[in-house]
Design a protein around this motif. Structure first.
Motif, PDB file in Angstrom:
ATOM      1  N   GLU A 132      -8.368  -6.013  -0.207  1.00  0.00           N
ATOM      2  CA  GLU A 132      -9.195  -6.093   1.016  1.00  0.00           C
ATOM      3  C   GLU A 132     -10.457  -6.916   0.765  1.00  0.00           C
ATOM      4  N   LYS A 133     -11.072  -6.685  -0.384  1.00  0.00           N
ATOM      5  CA  LYS A 133     -12.276  -7.446  -0.720  1.00  0.00           C
ATOM      6  C   LYS A 133     -11.939  -8.927  -0.907  1.00  0.00           C
ATOM      7  N   SER A 168     -11.673 -10.531   2.385  1.00  0.00           N
ATOM      8  CA  SER A 168     -12.998 -10.841   2.968  1.00  0.00           C
ATOM      9  C   SER A 168     -13.557 -12.110   2.346  1.00  0.00           C
ATOM     10  N   LYS A 187       0.819  -1.222   0.000  1.00  0.00           N
ATOM     11  CA  LYS A 187       0.000   0.000   0.000  1.00  0.00           C
ATOM     12  C   LYS A 187       0.846   1.262   0.000  1.00  0.00           C
TER      13      LYS A 187
END
Ligand code: SF4
Ligand code: SF4
Length: 457
Positions: free
Chosen positions: A171-172, A175, A47
């Motif tokens: 991030e998705k 999940s 990031k």
């Protein structure tokens, strides 16, 4: 030893068994591929300023490149970036041939530097692979084939996850992996579809992607000219080819000893001695193989090397042609335009439009107002507090729907009257300009028209 690397026993497509390459260029390729693989696997997970290094979210139309966030409003920039990439590849191809295919294309890197090497490791070199395939399903064959395909599936799974991390964000993806499957059924199915797709490509389709499917490969005939550097066989030096004979040395023979090694190492199954072919991905494996032979027979290296057609046919030295200069000039111009657009691009995008169905409102005898709708889009990765104001200090704003906070990755809508003193109004249609101020700095501007009946009419 067979001269080619095809499996003649199989029906339909000839399955290739390229010999394990080795040599100086192969070592360089390995290092280039390690760097590129590291980049490929890290870009969606590392990031910068809270955003992953690279995101290509076509579904939500959000793109991130090393801290720069592009929204649908920046589509022209994205299109320009794609154009730069295409011109770069064209320019690169005109000068250096299909070097991209052999050294930087993800398909070749995964195929030759990951999957093929696992195959060599488990099943051995090409002759052992042929033998294993021909033998009955005994314990050795079952073990080796299961181990290979299991590792292929695991790597395909890793590639599919990385691919999705580029498309939907890491991030998705996290999940989808960590939360119950029923909450992310489509995401879960996507991971497995891509896993199977990559597995089929690298376990079975292989070089057919480069020789038949990839449109870039098909374009070579148009892009290459006689000055382009390509992997080529120096026919003047090599022919007439023939086996070495210790007695009766034939002085009329060329340097090619017809050992067939250049053909055996070729991952696309071609014989480079037959001239330039669309199937050649410039992987340079045949250069290494032939150099090794030349060293053994005390002849100079590079019977197969990087040459241009003019050198092979007329011994003309390499020089960059006019076509390449033309493409480079176009690339430079587009790059300059792109850089200036990036430099001028604001981190908040503001659009102000007059409210439909309204013209102007007289406010007593001294003032006139126009009604507007504004939309502000946050292109930063943090929540922003802002002030929306008129650029001309004489103008006043009366908010109907106000906002002063832009959420991260979000937008804000404002509806307002711009009120102007009649003594400022000189013509029926004039400019109305607005500023968005964050921490005392003007971060974005927008302009539209203001309508009013001038005082003198
Ligand atoms: S001909 Fe040589 S450079 Fe071309 S694909 Fe085959 S081995 Fe690679
Ligand atoms: S590797 Fe070199 S010497 Fe052997 S067949 Fe190919 S071109 Fe001839």
């Amino acid at each position: 030893m067979p001269q080619n690397n095809k499996n003649k026993e199989s029906k339909g497509r000839d399955f290739l068994y390229p010999k394990k390459p080795s040599g100086r260029l192969y070592t360089y390729r390995k290092w280039v591929s390690y760097v590129l693989l590291l980049l490929l696997f890290s870009c969606p997970f590392l990031k910068l300023n809270g955003e992953q290094w690279v995101l290509l979210n076509f579904i939500e139309r959000k793109f991130v490149f090393f801290g720069l966030i592009f929204t649908p409003q920046d589509f022209y920039l994205f299109a320009l970036a794609m154009l730069i990439f295409i011109i770069f590849i064209v320019c690169f191809t005109v000068v250096l041939g299909r070097l991209w295919c052999g050294w930087a294309c993800p398909q070749t890197i995964f195929m030759e530097m990951v999957f093929r090497r696992i195959e060599f490791w488990i099943e051995g070199d090409n002759q052992k692979q042929r033998k294993l395939n021909a033998q009955p399903w005994n314990r050795e064959k079952i073990f080796k084939k299961s181990a290979k395909h299991f590792i292929f599936l695991v790597i395909s799974f890793a590639i599919a996850n990385t691919f999705l991390a580029y498309l939907i964000g890491s991030e998705k993806l996290f999940s989808i992996i960590t939360e119950p499957v029923r909450q992310h059924v489509s995401g879960f199915i996507s991971i497995w579809i891509f896993t199977i797709l990559f597995y089929v490509v690298f376990a079975y389709v292989r070089e057919v992607v480069c020789t038949v499917i990839c449109p870039y490969g098909r374009l070579q005939g148009v892009l290459l000219d006689n000055q382009s550097l390509i992997v080529a066989y120096d026919v003047n030096r090599g022919e007439p080819r023939g086996k070495i004979q210790k007695q009766n040395v034939d002085e009329t023979k060329g340097d090619c000893v017809d050992c067939g090694l250049c053909v055996q190492v070729c991952p696309t199954g071609i014989d480079i001695r037959k001239g330039t072919q669309l199937e050649c991905v410039n992987c340079t494996a045949c250069i290494d193989a032939c150099d090794e032979v030349m060293l053994k027979i005390n002849k100079p290296e590079r019977l197969i090397g990087f040459y241009n057609q003019d050198y092979i046919s007329q011994q003309k030295p390499f020089k960059i042609g006019a076509k390449a200069y033309g493409y480079a000039a176009v690339l430079l111009v587009v790059l300059m335009v792109f850089s200036s657009l990036i430099y001028k691009r604001s981190s908040i995008e503001t659009t102000v439009l007059r409210a439909s169905g309204t013209l102007y409102q007289n406010r007593g005898t001294n003032q006139t107002s126009n009604l507007y709708n504004a939309e502000l889009i946050n292109k930063t990765n943090k929540t922003v507090k802002f002030e929306f104001r008129a650029k001309d200090q004489h103008d006043k704003i009366e908010f109907i729907q106000a906002a002063n906070v832009l959420p991260k990755d979000g937008s804000a809508q404002i509806t307002f009257f711009l009120i102007r003193n009649n003594n400022q109004i000189k013509e029926y249609k004039s400019d109305a300009e607005f500023e968005v101020v964050v921490d005392g700095k003007v971060l974005s501007q927008a302009s539209t028209s203001f309508f009013a009946q001038p005082d003198n009419q």
